[in-house]
Design a protein around this motif. Structure first.
Motif, PDB file in Angstrom:
ATOM      1  N   GLY A  69       0.825  -1.190   0.000  1.00  0.00           N
ATOM      2  CA  GLY A  69       0.000   0.000   0.000  1.00  0.00           C
ATOM      3  C   GLY A  69       0.868   1.252   0.000  1.00  0.00           C
ATOM      4  N   PRO A  70       0.230   2.420  -0.053  1.00  0.00           N
ATOM      5  CA  PRO A  70       0.971   3.681  -0.105  1.00  0.00           C
ATOM      6  C   PRO A  70       1.886   3.873   1.111  1.00  0.00           C
ATOM      7  CG  PRO A  70      -1.368   4.040  -0.529  1.00  0.00           C
ATOM      8  CD  PRO A  70      -1.214   2.617  -0.082  1.00  0.00           C
ATOM      9  N   MET A 116       2.010  11.220  -0.029  1.00  0.00           N
ATOM     10  CA  MET A 116       1.597  11.760   1.266  1.00  0.00           C
ATOM     11  C   MET A 116       0.685  12.969   1.094  1.00  0.00           C
ATOM     12  SD  MET A 116       5.063  11.352   3.494  1.00  0.00           S
ATOM     13  CE  MET A 116       5.718   9.744   3.909  1.00  0.00           C
ATOM     14  N   LEU A 117       1.002  13.810   0.133  1.00  0.00           N
ATOM     15  CA  LEU A 117       0.139  14.967  -0.126  1.00  0.00           C
ATOM     16  C   LEU A 117      -1.229  14.512  -0.629  1.00  0.00           C
ATOM     17  CD1 LEU A 117       2.642  17.486  -1.736  1.00  0.00           C
ATOM     18  CD2 LEU A 117       1.483  17.721   0.463  1.00  0.00           C
ATOM     19  N   LYS A 118      -1.232  13.540  -1.515  1.00  0.00           N
ATOM     20  CA  LYS A 118      -2.485  13.015  -2.052  1.00  0.00           C
ATOM     21  C   LYS A 118      -3.337  12.418  -0.929  1.00  0.00           C
ATOM     22  CE  LYS A 118      -4.347   9.855  -5.503  1.00  0.00           C
ATOM     23  NZ  LYS A 118      -4.039   8.854  -6.526  1.00  0.00           N
ATOM     24  N   ALA A 119      -2.704  11.697  -0.024  1.00  0.00           N
ATOM     25  CA  ALA A 119      -3.414  11.061   1.093  1.00  0.00           C
ATOM     26  C   ALA A 119      -3.711  12.049   2.227  1.00  0.00           C
ATOM     27  CB  ALA A 119      -2.593   9.894   1.632  1.00  0.00           C
TER      28      ALA A 119
END
Length: 146
Positions: A69-70, A116-119
């Motif tokens: 996962g991310p 991290m920015l997307k999440a």
């Protein structure tokens, strides 16, 4: 209750990185480590990567993301030393240490930040050294990169 995170530790095949990976695994997190050689601790996913090579990092991240996962937590730990007195140090010895310890950290953080920015969540820990603060004979390249 602890939230389980996907943690990536660069240079997790020995030393501080290995110990950190063991601790994150013990706490129940999904852990991947990068290594140019060797393996991370039992329970971790070891991916081959050279932090100085952007394509290598992209491939490592893709493998971690597909299997675990991310990446939510990045521990930028990978580093090298090539110690010698400054008068004897070659340009290659200086450059390779700075490229790995400083440039590699930049590259791995830059790649992590996208997800991290997307999440809208992420944690980044940069591992340094007391040598970066106080210096040490024969380590002008290492201390300047830390």
């Amino acid at each position: 209750m602890v939230t389980v995170r996907t943690v990536l530790i660069t240079g997790g095949n020995r030393g501080i990185g290995f110990a950190l990976a063991e601790e994150f695994i013990a706490q129940g997190h999904r852990v991947a480590v990068t290594a140019r050689s060797g393996e991370g601790p039992a329970g971790s996913l070891t991916v081959r990567a050279d932090v100085t090579d952007g394509a290598s990092l992209d491939a490592a991240y893709a493998e971690v993301e597909s299997k675990l996962g991310p990446v939510e937590v990045l521990i930028a730990n990978a580093g090298i030393t090539k110690d010698t007195l400054v008068m004897r140090m070659t340009d290659e010895e200086f450059d390779s240490v700075v490229d790995t310890n400083l440039g590699g950290t930049f590259k791995v953080v830059k790649r992590a930040v996208k997800g991290m920015l997307k999440a809208r969540f992420g944690r980044i820990v940069l591992i340094s050294s007391v040598v970066g603060l106080y210096g040490s004979a024969g380590q002008v390249n290492y201390s300047s990169s830390k």
